[in-house]
Design an enzyme around this catalytic site. Sequence first.
Site, PDB file in Angstrom:
ATOM      1  N   GLY A  29     -61.506 -63.860 -71.916  1.00 25.38           N
ATOM      2  CA  GLY A  29     -63.009 -63.298 -71.373  1.00 25.38           C
ATOM      3  C   GLY A  29     -63.709 -64.608 -71.537  1.00 25.38           C
ATOM      4  O   GLY A  29     -65.025 -64.317 -71.058  1.00 25.38           O
ATOM      5  N   LYS A  30     -63.303 -65.588 -72.184  1.00 20.62           N
ATOM      6  CA  LYS A  30     -64.467 -66.688 -72.356  1.00 20.62           C
ATOM      7  C   LYS A  30     -65.882 -66.143 -72.774  1.00 20.62           C
ATOM      8  O   LYS A  30     -66.790 -66.809 -72.368  1.00 20.62           O
ATOM      9  CB  LYS A  30     -64.270 -67.543 -71.162  1.00 20.62           C
ATOM     10  CG  LYS A  30     -63.006 -68.220 -70.895  1.00 20.62           C
ATOM     11  CD  LYS A  30     -62.920 -69.244 -69.746  1.00 20.62           C
ATOM     12  CE  LYS A  30     -61.598 -69.695 -69.474  1.00 20.62           C
ATOM     13  NZ  LYS A  30     -60.424 -68.924 -69.361  1.00 20.62           N
TER      14      LYS A  30
END
Lengths: 312, 312
Positions: free
Chosen positions: B105-106
């Site tokens: 998901g960074k």
Amino acid sequence: MSMDRLLEGIAAKQNPTVAGLDPKLAYIPEYILKESFEKYGETLEGAADALLVYNKGLIDALCDIVPAVKPQAAYYEMYGWQGVKALAETIAYARAKGMYVITDGKRNDIGATMQAYASAHLGVTEVCGKNLSAFDADALTVNGYLGSDGIEPLLSVCAKGDKGIFVLVKTSNPSSGELQDRQLATGETVYQLMGGNCETWGEKLPGKFGYSGVGAVVGATYPAQLDELRKTLPHTFFLVPGYGAQGGGADDVAPAFDDNGLGAVVNSSRGILCAWQKEKCDGGEYAAAARREAIRMRDEIVARIGEIKLPN
Amino acid sequence: MSMDRLLEGIAAKQNPTVAGLDPKLAYIPEYILKESFEKYGETLEGAADALLVYNKGLIDALCDIVPAVKPQAAYYEMYGWQGVKALAETIAYARAKGMYVITDGKRNDIGATMQAYASAHLGVTEVCGKNLSAFDADALTVNGYLGSDGIEPLLSVCAKGDKGIFVLVKTSNPSSGELQDRQLATGETVYQLMGGNCETWGEKLPGKFGYSGVGAVVGATYPAQLDELRKTLPHTFFLVPGYGAQGGGADDVAPAFDDNGLGAVVNSSRGILCAWQKEKCDGGEYAAAARREAIRMRDEIVARIGEIKLPN
């Protein structure tokens, strides 16, 4: 360009602020919680319903005086897909009420994946030849750590759909300097490099009032940098968090504005969301209290920067 | 610590790879699409159902030989909250099948908001005194541009729930060097600074095999940096994207491993997801083709690095 619509809203309402919709259950009046939990149980679905009902009340109370809202994705994701559904419905409701919606998601990835985020949050997704909207905000906050190929897919979606982005440049949190203030061998700091990138990326999305569709996030908690960046980034519109609960005041945000009173939109989240608790008024008045605080904030900032004029 | 569970899975299966679940409708066999669209219409819900059915088939085919999966959030968000629901269900299904799940998901934000992301993706959310799980992966990829106070909330959630994070250090994309390779005035590069942060943050999450709960994302497309970082970051486990479709091969990823054959997990997404199309076999064989490609990839890498041993 999409940033033009935000600027027009700011000028029309003479209000350079955005209401941050970062709802927590602790901010929501008891009568809303009770009804949602009775309907859906003490579940993520119940919590998500309460968020949505609460947000709609805020949007109704603010939409004629505040040009924009900024829902923070994290506060919806924590309630699972049910919360994310409430995010989508909040975005749609605010846009239907004429508000400009900035999804604060700080998304970032490599090019092919950024294309998917761009479709998700600003563009459309093709299903069986039909273009369907997933979240469909007006703008999205993004993180540029991965460089240009993580930004470019957004630019074409913005150009096609009249949308904008805000790139993290100098964030409002205490440790933002650990990387962002570091000086490069060339003499400039990391935040200056990222600011310069915004000017470059913005060339592809020019706006009619001088500001491009590529904005920057610059915190009110760092007024010296805000001042410096306003001078060095003439085409980059600023989203300024850190006013209110995080410590910034009208004097701190003033350097973000140009001579026309343009150049920035200042966010307040907790100040507006929790106004009813701060005023110690009844929960039934939460939306009215939010409106009072939004007016107070608007008046405080406008008193400092003067009339907001759109250049010809 | 959570990274220990990943290492144990890698050693047990003698397979240092992770299958990236980045599904696109174009990768999904016609018979799955047909059934989902008949059930739910040509809608986001129909598309999301197809993703989930497709993923379940892949997970069933891979779970006894591949230790981990990495769903990429963007490819679910583009199908709206319905897609995000498919993400949650994919995570739950893979974990029930014994796989280690890394949500790609960074995510990144300031401390208070990062707490919400930590609850969303790795921890629990409190509703009426009950702790409910929202996405509940084993690990999450994160972006450290905001500094330590954007990482610390994750560390306490990881410690409590036996979870891990992977911080972006040197990403696999062509333009990753624009910021990450820049030299600071102190002489080190930005990616070296971020790598050093991983070692520091990881001190709070020590692991029993020498690697902490704070890993790093380092791309297979930059083997020289991979080699350098393996030597300078002895406690940081690597998540290595860029193998296969992005151009990296077994020789490129070999420097990521230590003398025990540990130190990294290599991701392949398109290679596995599209194996049936590459093989030009029938859609009904998509999962079997994915398994064949996963075995080929495993054997190619293990032939290069040798037996994987957990140190005492």
